[in-house]
Design an enzyme around this catalytic site. Structure first.
Site, short mmCIF file in Angstrom:
data_model
loop_
_atom_site.label_atom_id
_atom_site.label_comp_id
_atom_site.label_asym_id
_atom_site.label_seq_id
_atom_site.Cartn_x
_atom_site.Cartn_y
_atom_site.Cartn_z
N HIS A 19 37.71 -15.37 -23.90
CA HIS A 19 38.14 -13.98 -23.69
C HIS A 19 37.71 -13.50 -22.31
CE1 HIS A 19 39.57 -10.09 -25.42
NE2 HIS A 19 38.92 -9.67 -24.35
N HIS A 21 39.45 -11.69 -18.67
CA HIS A 21 40.58 -11.12 -17.92
C HIS A 21 40.46 -11.53 -16.46
CE1 HIS A 21 41.72 -8.29 -21.20
NE2 HIS A 21 40.44 -8.43 -21.51
N ASP A 141 48.28 -10.31 -21.61
CA ASP A 141 47.69 -9.25 -22.41
C ASP A 141 48.46 -7.96 -22.10
OD1 ASP A 141 45.52 -8.26 -24.13
OD2 ASP A 141 44.80 -7.22 -22.35
N HIS A 200 43.37 -7.33 -28.92
CA HIS A 200 42.13 -6.55 -28.85
C HIS A 200 42.18 -5.59 -30.04
CE1 HIS A 200 42.21 -7.78 -24.60
NE2 HIS A 200 40.97 -7.38 -24.49
N GLU A 203 37.45 -2.84 -31.28
CA GLU A 203 36.53 -2.68 -30.14
C GLU A 203 36.06 -1.23 -30.11
OE1 GLU A 203 38.42 -3.17 -26.32
OE2 GLU A 203 36.51 -3.47 -25.26
N ASP A 281 34.60 -11.13 -21.09
CA ASP A 281 35.61 -10.07 -20.97
C ASP A 281 35.98 -9.81 -19.50
OD1 ASP A 281 37.40 -8.31 -22.10
OD2 ASP A 281 35.93 -6.79 -22.66
#
Ligand code: ADE
Ligand code: ZN
Length: 346
Positions: A19, A21, A141, A200, A203, A281
């Protein structure tokens, strides 16, 4: 306890990151250079100024800073540089396999050519693979706040780039006010096209968001999913259906998704038998590294060497790789872990 032997193990152990980005890996120096070269105004003039922006009172503030800074990334060559630097950073932490997300909407809305962005990204990671052996696969995403209608054109881009390493489809962005259910058709189409599914969820919104992601979107993996602990029936469901939680503890602390290390549910989810993986992340925006996440798993959650190995093996079992490649990765990493444990006595 983080003994010197366990510290050495953490630094040297083979790892997997699921995970991450790409935009969230940008180094402050690179960000400043791209902003200057591309004539994009960003709210910082030097590295100190950039670092000052990485303090958020809540998830919304994080997203605002994120969106403001990624505007500095404009051309295919910028993505190539980002991918190359991210790959070198991962390989340096003994990451053997990574899945990396791009968020196309924020670039498309600025008029960027996503095919150019993806071509650059793929070239950057190919170079890393040649130089270090690190294997990278990509996911798109989609920012849920843009709504399901615009998602179809992004899905087309994902489908067109599947032969070059795009393997996953996901939704991210602002979970508040943007539940998963309206994306059910897009996710079904993505799955039919052969893409693997993540979202996602859980969260910053509670169990309803996670139920929506698993039942309406049929995702295999959840980004975060930490608020699932609030619903015991959901915890049972996730364990029984083997839905994976890609947990990013430092991210959760930095965005306020978790109140404190003591209250972060990583240990509870792990002890409940859910397949949990450990991830960063957006390492630059949250001041973290994958090595740091493993250290924190020991210091804040009492994980031992067996648990750390379990986290890596969980990530391999959850990887969106074809079974033969997955088996190869498992054999290689298992062999490395065994040798390192015996060398260090952990
Ligand atoms: N985009 C980048 N980081 C994110 C996160 N933690 N949650 C949702 N969307 C994101
Ligand atoms: Zn994320």
């Amino acid at each position: 306890m983080l003994t010197p032997e366990l510290e050495a193990f953490i630094v040297r152990m083979p790892k997997v990151e699921l995970h991450l980005h790409l935009e969230g890996t940008i180094m402050p120096r690179t960000l400043l250079e791209l902003a200057q070269r591309n004539h994009v105004e960003i709210p910082a003039r030097d590295i100190e100024g950039v670092e000052q922006l990485f303090r958020y009172r809540n998830f919304g503030e994080f997203l605002t800073v994120y969106m403001a800074l990624v505007r500095a990334i404009v051309y295919g060559e910028d993505f190539e540089r980002l991918a190359y630097e991210a790959g070198i950073m991962l390989a340096g932490q003994q990451v053997r396999y990574a899945e990396v997300m791009l968020s196309p909407m924020q670039h498309l809305l600025r008029g960027m050519d996503m095919h150019e962005a993806l071509a650059g990204t793929i070239a950057g990671f190919r170079r890393v693979e040649r130089e270090t052996g690190l294997l990278v696969r990509l996911g798109l995403d989609y920012g849920r706040q843009y709504g399901p209608e615009l998602a179809w054109q992004v899905l087309e881009i994902a489908q067109a780039t599947m032969s070059q390493g795009v393997v996953a489809w996901s939704i991210g962005g602002n979970e508040i006010g943007h539940p998963p259910e309206p994306f059910a058709e897009v996710f079904a189409a993505a799955s039919n096209a052969g893409l693997r599914l993540m979202a996602h969820a859980g969260e910053v919104v509670g169990p309803t968001s996670v139920w929506g992601a698993v039942e309406a979107l049929r995702v295999e993996r959840l980004g975060h999913g930490i608020r699932s602990v609030e619903d015991p029936a959901l915890v049972t469901y996730l364990r029984e259906k083997q839905v994976v939680l890609d947990v990013c503890p430092t991210s959760n602390l930095r965005t306020g998704a978790a109140e404190s290390w003591q209250r972060h549910p990583l240990r509870m989810l792990y002890d409940a038998g859910i397949c949990v993986t450990l991830n960063t992340d957006d390492p630059t925006f949250f001041h973290t590294t994958l090595i740091d996440e493993y250290r924190k798993a020991v210091c804040y959650f009492g994980f031992n060497a067996d648990d750390l190995c379990r986290l890596v093996l969980n990530a391999i079992s959850a990887a969106f790789l074809p079974p033969p490649e997955q088996a190869l990765l498992l054999r290689r990493v298992t062999r490395e872990l065994t040798a390192l444990r015996s060398e260090l006595g952990v």
